[in-house]
Design a protein around this motif. Structure first.
Motif, mmCIF file in Angstrom:
data_model
loop_
_atom_site.group_PDB
_atom_site.id
_atom_site.type_symbol
_atom_site.label_atom_id
_atom_site.label_comp_id
_atom_site.label_asym_id
_atom_site.label_seq_id
_atom_site.Cartn_x
_atom_site.Cartn_y
_atom_site.Cartn_z
ATOM 1 N N TRP A 1 0.848 -1.196 0.000
ATOM 2 C CA TRP A 1 0.000 0.000 0.000
ATOM 3 C C TRP A 1 0.883 1.246 0.000
ATOM 4 C CZ3 TRP A 1 -4.500 1.990 -1.048
ATOM 5 C CH2 TRP A 1 -5.044 3.071 -0.339
ATOM 6 N N GLY A 2 2.005 1.150 0.690
ATOM 7 C CA GLY A 2 2.923 2.279 0.807
ATOM 8 C C GLY A 2 3.634 2.646 -0.474
ATOM 9 N N ILE A 3 3.722 1.721 -1.452
ATOM 10 C CA ILE A 3 4.413 2.056 -2.707
ATOM 11 C C ILE A 3 3.444 2.386 -3.837
ATOM 12 C CG2 ILE A 3 6.407 0.641 -2.090
ATOM 13 C CD1 ILE A 3 5.503 -1.260 -4.419
ATOM 14 N N ASP A 4 2.155 2.432 -3.568
ATOM 15 C CA ASP A 4 1.215 2.843 -4.608
ATOM 16 C C ASP A 4 1.574 4.211 -5.203
ATOM 17 O OD1 ASP A 4 -0.222 0.518 -4.566
ATOM 18 O OD2 ASP A 4 -2.142 1.437 -4.050
ATOM 19 N N PRO A 5 2.005 5.190 -4.393
ATOM 20 C CA PRO A 5 2.389 6.477 -4.988
ATOM 21 C C PRO A 5 3.519 6.350 -6.006
ATOM 22 C CG PRO A 5 2.077 6.721 -2.629
ATOM 23 C CD PRO A 5 2.032 5.257 -2.911
ATOM 24 N N GLN A 6 4.540 5.558 -5.681
ATOM 25 C CA GLN A 6 5.667 5.391 -6.589
ATOM 26 C C GLN A 6 5.255 4.685 -7.876
ATOM 27 O OE1 GLN A 6 5.620 5.148 -3.263
ATOM 28 N NE2 GLN A 6 7.653 4.687 -2.430
ATOM 29 N N LEU A 7 4.427 3.653 -7.755
ATOM 30 C CA LEU A 7 4.033 2.904 -8.944
ATOM 31 C C LEU A 7 3.126 3.732 -9.842
ATOM 32 C CD1 LEU A 7 3.440 -0.732 -7.633
ATOM 33 C CD2 LEU A 7 5.452 0.239 -8.764
ATOM 34 N N ARG A 8 2.275 4.549 -9.244
ATOM 35 C CA ARG A 8 1.410 5.400 -10.058
ATOM 36 C C ARG A 8 2.226 6.411 -10.856
ATOM 37 N NH1 ARG A 8 -4.377 6.751 -7.079
ATOM 38 N NH2 ARG A 8 -5.239 4.663 -7.426
ATOM 39 N N LYS A 9 3.228 6.952 -10.244
ATOM 40 C CA LYS A 9 4.081 7.913 -10.958
ATOM 41 C C LYS A 9 4.883 7.203 -12.061
ATOM 42 C CE LYS A 9 7.668 11.435 -10.285
ATOM 43 N NZ LYS A 9 6.872 12.536 -10.874
ATOM 44 N N LEU A 10 5.383 6.014 -11.753
ATOM 45 C CA LEU A 10 6.152 5.267 -12.748
ATOM 46 C C LEU A 10 5.293 4.945 -13.964
ATOM 47 C CD1 LEU A 10 9.104 4.080 -12.824
ATOM 48 C CD2 LEU A 10 8.051 1.866 -12.337
ATOM 49 N N LYS A 11 4.053 4.564 -13.750
ATOM 50 C CA LYS A 11 3.150 4.261 -14.855
ATOM 51 C C LYS A 11 2.827 5.516 -15.667
ATOM 52 C CE LYS A 11 -0.261 1.359 -14.163
ATOM 53 N NZ LYS A 11 -1.427 0.693 -13.541
ATOM 54 N N GLN A 12 2.717 6.650 -14.983
ATOM 55 C CA GLN A 12 2.435 7.890 -15.695
ATOM 56 C C GLN A 12 3.606 8.285 -16.601
ATOM 57 O OE1 GLN A 12 0.273 10.013 -16.522
ATOM 58 N NE2 GLN A 12 1.573 11.726 -17.188
ATOM 59 N N GLU A 13 4.801 8.218 -16.075
ATOM 60 C CA GLU A 13 5.971 8.715 -16.811
ATOM 61 C C GLU A 13 6.511 7.709 -17.826
ATOM 62 O OE1 GLU A 13 8.809 10.119 -13.905
ATOM 63 O OE2 GLU A 13 7.795 12.065 -13.819
ATOM 64 N N TYR A 14 6.431 6.399 -17.498
ATOM 65 C CA TYR A 14 7.069 5.391 -18.353
ATOM 66 C C TYR A 14 6.155 4.219 -18.694
ATOM 67 C CZ TYR A 14 11.246 7.825 -16.667
ATOM 68 O OH TYR A 14 12.185 8.780 -16.342
#
Length: 296
Positions: A42-55
């Motif tokens: 749950w804590g890495i959802d922010p990182q994964l969402r950004k990664l999907k947006q950018e790459y």
């Protein structure tokens, strides 16, 4: 369920075949071993969402359930002694990850296993992979912020409805084939040597791999991905502060911060402005808030 904020991962008990990676046209596959009640995930959802947006145009994510808690009788972790101790653990995790987590479910209606929601996710995958991702997000919101015991079928069916799945087919698959698919995930996790969550393998078409284990800053995930991309790089940037809501129905403060590279004060001011201008609504959940786009 040894979820350590310092190391950033949730470890499965010690007593607990390589499957072919399902590839499409994108050059990179993220093989993501997770669990619906893993606070570090749950804590890495922010990182994964950004990664999907950018790459996201470079990779797909393949989700595999790892079986964090089979039952309390068989649980062999040393971090918690039973459901009641998880509540305090989740409070600490919420502070560390800066994500809303309300651990009262472990006091009021504790889960006895993470297997039912894991099997439910496999049932969702059988219908639609994109809706399955929405389903996984929905059941995480239920357990982490809404005090709902997601080992109960009634909540899983509601999450299926919320995610746009055929809930009749979902219940049938949940009781039948999905169990077999979940067992395949458990075997795969064991074969790949996965001992905790989140574990993400970044894999290219030549089977070059980089593993990111546990909750890490965004730059760690970005670096692992970029090491495997052997072509001119195109990074997708977000222009509007409403962009994130075009892809996700709910957004936490931390997700908004990471997605737009804002500090907490900047993110709060921006979200408040969007609420004031009737673009978003703010909803209190657990010990935090989520924001949703206004449906006109």
């Amino acid at each position: 369920m040894n979820c350590d904020p310092i190391t950033g991962y949730c470890e499965i008990p010690k007593d607990f075949e390589h499957n072919n990676i399902d590839r499409k046209e994108k050059p990179i596959k993220l093989l993501y071993f997770t669990d619906p009640i893993c606070s570090s995930c749950w804590g890495i959802d922010p990182q994964l969402r950004k990664l999907k947006q950018e790459y996201g145009h470079y990779f797909d994510i393949e989700y595999r359930m790892g079986g964090l808690l089979k039952s309390w009788k068989e649980y062999g972790g040393s971090d918690v002694s039973g459901p009641s101790s998880v509540a305090q653990h989740w409070q600490e995790a919420s502070h560390y990850y800066q994500m809303p987590i309300d651990g009262k479910v472990w006091l009021n209606d504790p889960l006895d296993s993470s297997y039912p929601p894991s099997i439910a996710f496999k049932a969702a995958q059988m219908q639609d992979k994109q809706k399955a991702e929405q389903f996984l997000r929905r059941i995480k919101e239920m357990v982490f912020t809404e005090q709902k015991n997601i080992s109960k079928l009634e909540h899983l069916v509601q999450a299926a409805k919320d995610s746009g799945l055929d809930h009749i087919q979902f219940k049938y698959d949940f009781r039948n084939t999905a169990k077999i698919l979940f067992e395949d995930d458990l075997r795969m996790a064991k074969d790949w040597g996965v001992r905790g969550f989140p574990t993400i393998y970044f894999i290219d078409a030549d089977d070059n791999r980089f593993k990111v284990y546990g909750s890490k800053p965004y730059e760690v995930y970005e670096s692992a991905l970029l090491r495997l991309i052997n072509q001119p790089l195109e990074k997708q940037a977000s222009i509007s502060y409403i962009d994130i809501f075009k892809f996700y129905s709910t957004v936490t403060l931390k997700e908004f911060e990471v997605f737009y590279n804002l500090n907490t004060q900047e993110a709060m001011a921006t979200l408040a402005n969007l609420v004031e201008n009737k673009k978003l609504i703010k909803i209190e959940i657990g010990n935090g808030f989520i924001w949703k786009e206004v449906n006109l």
